[in-house]
Design a protein around this motif. Structure first.
Motif, PDB file in Angstrom:
ATOM      1  N   LEU A  57      -3.886  -8.152  78.451  1.00  0.00           N
ATOM      2  CA  LEU A  57      -4.062  -7.951  77.245  1.00  0.00           C
ATOM      3  C   LEU A  57      -5.519  -7.871  76.667  1.00  0.00           C
ATOM      4  O   LEU A  57      -6.245  -8.514  77.270  1.00  0.00           O
ATOM      5  N   PHE A  58      -5.951  -6.432  76.174  1.00  0.00           N
ATOM      6  CA  PHE A  58      -7.079  -6.198  75.766  1.00  0.00           C
ATOM      7  C   PHE A  58      -7.217  -6.094  74.210  1.00  0.00           C
ATOM      8  O   PHE A  58      -6.571  -5.261  73.623  1.00  0.00           O
ATOM      9  N   PHE A  59      -8.200  -6.616  73.726  1.00  0.00           N
ATOM     10  CA  PHE A  59      -8.216  -6.896  72.042  1.00  0.00           C
ATOM     11  C   PHE A  59      -9.850  -6.806  71.829  1.00  0.00           C
ATOM     12  O   PHE A  59     -10.487  -7.421  72.227  1.00  0.00           O
ATOM     13  N   LYS A  60      -9.943  -5.918  70.853  1.00  0.00           N
ATOM     14  CA  LYS A  60     -11.377  -6.063  70.071  1.00  0.00           C
ATOM     15  C   LYS A  60     -11.235  -5.418  68.700  1.00  0.00           C
ATOM     16  O   LYS A  60     -10.536  -4.626  68.336  1.00  0.00           O
ATOM     17  N   THR A  61     -12.151  -6.079  67.941  1.00  0.00           N
ATOM     18  CA  THR A  61     -12.176  -5.716  66.506  1.00  0.00           C
ATOM     19  C   THR A  61     -12.739  -4.426  66.197  1.00  0.00           C
ATOM     20  O   THR A  61     -13.457  -4.040  67.202  1.00  0.00           O
TER      21      THR A  61
END
Length: 650
Positions: A145-149
């Protein structure tokens, strides 16, 4: 992607992209080079017949060229460079203000093609091509899982899952979605990349299959950047303009979208198996691909920004269908690997209707069938590897050829030299040959007027572990095709330069370590010769990262990296952006650059989770507001962004 068939594909297959590191072969086992702070054991999977724990070396990522890497959950400065929207190192690119918008290129990359490619290249930075899709082999289910604002109301999320149903069959599924409102008016971005892959081989290893399906859509609202008046207000740094939403966009109610779907199959069968060292192996290979894509520019009401138009409402849509089939035979023996093949392409590019401009009839489609012959040779002589490939079009409306050669020498495990040469002749991109628009100044047909672009390139890569990594490229372009503003026609149009243009690029990189402190450096020098004002690049590009690394708590339960990254490029005539074409064009009136960018980061790793916190462009307020990614398009202001990459071994 709202059709139920996509959900069915989602269940049946899987796909994705991961950070990884190169494998080295030793006694028929795969071992990674330099794993740092990694989790190397996961729980048992009985049907693989392994012991109580499974080495991470078994979690393999395989490229379309069969280069094998392994899953890497370590935290390094290279991971920080790749923690972005594209998920790759952005050195040599400068992004626009909002995530998901385009990038302005500060350098030219090695590029070789045989047939013209689809236009709207500014929309293609996040469009995944065949070579961008990886395949997998894992002993247990694995996910990431990759998440970035982002910038106001949205986020970037890349979710991936893969599983082997048996030793022979793997499937994967992944989806990267991004939505960001942006700090400027009419700069909303929304993109989605769905990828499904399968990887299969028989127990006797005679038959191998790789296949993938992709569905991609990339939508951008287009503002046209700041007006010339607002550029002056921006650079003034006045407090009343620090709220970027107060700027009126140069154009209203405009957006463009690139959508594409691709079905790809690559398989092979060994007709003759090697019996001993004196015999050989004969492999039949087949590749089939079908890609359907379109680019569309929409505007609810025409604008003088692009000149006069045929209608009040603008809807420009261009499509490309490309069916490709390749059949080849590969012979492996003591003399090396020799391959011969034939490739068939059916190309259908264009528009629904023809048009007439100034009594000139402009056709609406380029439809052709091409046949190309190809051959390759590969051989290892001790520590020297030789590889060469040639292809030429023998039938169809387009002509062209490609020749590539490479020789490499491995001094030892960490030091090598690679020399390469390429020569190619191919038609320029489709949108330079034929383009139609409701805007009158954006209509042309150049297929019979433009010559093939011809490129000759020689390169040298020298990787010396204890000294530095060096790369040198020298390229000569003939009949170089580019976009520029035409004063005569008051619009951006394609041009072709008949004279030769030379391009030199040299880069060097080295990391120094003193105790727990590290200094990672990369510098690139560029020079353009011949005709001036056609290829514009900065003379110098710099990136330096000074950071501290250490393990904290019991058994280094938390691994920390914190530091600062400095980016800089010298002043030059940066290419301008045309939102109707989704292309960059040459301009020689406005110089950009010569502004430093400082990013402060704090990154951490806990087990298989990497955490990224970065204050981007912290110097924006005290080094001046004269920072732009392209003429009239500001670079990003100071902001703080957060994200994670989380791996699961089931």
């Amino acid at each position: 992607m709202r059709n139920p068939i996509f959900i069915t594909f989602f269940i049946l297959s899987c796909f994705g992209t991961l950070n990884c590191q190169t494998l080295k072969k030793n006694n028929n086992q795969s071992f990674p080079s330099g794993i740092s702070k990694d989790s190397s054991k996961v729980k048992r999977q009985k049907n693989f017949g392994l012991k109580d724990s499974i080495s991470i070396f078994y979690y393999k990522i395989i490229s379309i060229e069969n280069d094998t890497t392994i899953v890497d959950t370590s935290l390094t400065i290279k991971k920080d460079y790749k923690f972005n929207y594209l998920r790759r190192d952005e050195f040599g690119l400068i992004p626009f203000a909002n995530a998901g918008q385009t990038y302005n290129a500060l350098k030219l990359d090695r590029n070789s093609k045989l047939l013209p490619v689809f236009g709207a290249r500014a929309r293609h930075y996040n469009y995944m091509e065949v070579e961008d899709i990886d395949y997998y082999e894992v002993p247990t289910p694995f996910s990431e899982l990759f998440f970035k604002t982002v910038f106001e109301q949205g986020q970037i999320l890349d979710a991936f899952f893969t599983i082997n149903t048996s030793r022979q069959f793997n499937m994967s599924v992944a989806y990267k979605g991004m939505r960001s409102l942006g700090n400027y008016q009419n700069s909303l971005t929304s993109t989605g990349n769905l990828r499904l892959t399968s990887n299969y081989h028989t127990k006797d290893e005679r038959y191998h299959l790789k296949g993938h399906i992709t569905f991609q859509d990339l939508l951008n609202n287009e503002s046209g950047g700041l007006t010339d008046f607002d550029v002056e207000q921006f650079t003034s740094g006045s407090d009343e303009f620090l709220d970027r939403s107060v700027f009126d966009p140069a154009i209203q109610n405009a957006d463009n979208i690139l959508e594409g779907k691709r079905f790809y199959l690559n398989h092979s069968y060994a007709l003759i198996r090697e019996a001993d060292s004196t015999s050989g192996t004969l492999i039949l290979k087949n590749r089939v691909s079908f890609e359907d894509k379109y680019y569309q520019f929409n505007q609810s009401l025409r604008d003088d920004y692009f000149g006069p138009a045929f209608s009040r409402r603008i809807k420009d849509r261009v499509t490309l269908e490309n069916f490709e089939a390749n059949l080849a035979a590969l012979w492996k023996s003591v003399i090396g690997e020799v391959s011969f093949g034939v490739t068939y392409n059916k190309l259908n590019y264009g528009y629904d209707f023809s048009t007439i401009i100034d009594n000139e009839y402009i056709i609406n489609r380029i439809v052709t069938n091409t046949i190309a012959l190809e051959g390759s040779y590969k051989k290892q002589f001790g520590d020297v590897n030789l590889w060469t490939k040639a292809s030429t079009i023998v039938s169809g409306e387009f002509s062209g050829y490609q020749f590539e050669a490479e020789a490499s020498y491995q001094f030892d495990e960490d030091n090598e030299i690679i020399a390469n040469f390429s020569s190619a002749s191919a038609a320029s991109n489709f949108n330079t040959l034929l383009y139609q628009s409701n805007y009158i100044n954006y209509n042309w047909y150049n297929k019979d007027r433009f010559s093939n672009e011809k490129t000759s390139q020689i390169g040298l890569d020298l990787n010396l572990n204890k000294i530095a990594d060096f790369s040198l490229d020298y390229t000569v372009y003939n009949d170089y095709t580019y976009f520029a503003f035409s004063e005569e026609n008051a619009g951006v149009k394609p041009f072709q330069e008949a004279q030769a243009i030379s391009y030199l690029k040299f880069s060097a990189g080295r990391q120094f370590e003193i105790g727990k402190f590290s200094l990672d450096n990369k510098v690139m020098y560029q020079q353009v010769g011949g005709v001036e004002g056609v290829i514009n690049v900065p003379d110098l590009i710099l990136r330096n990262s000074l950071y501290y690394s250490d393990g904290l708590f019991k058994n280094d339960a938390l691994f920390l990296q914190t530091g600062i990254t400095f980016n800089y490029f010298t002043e030059f005539n940066a290419n301008a952006y045309d939102p109707l074409l989704a292309e960059f064009y040459v301009q020689n009136n406005t110089k950009l650059g010569n502004f430093p960018r400082l990013d402060v980061f704090v990154n951490a790793k806990v087990r298989q989770t990497r955490i990224f916190l970065k204050a981007e462009h912290v110097n924006a307020a005290f080094t001046g507001y004269d920072y732009f990614a392209a003429p009239n398009y500001p670079y990003r202001d100071f902001n703080i962004r957060f994200g994670i990459v989380w791996n699961f071994f089931l």
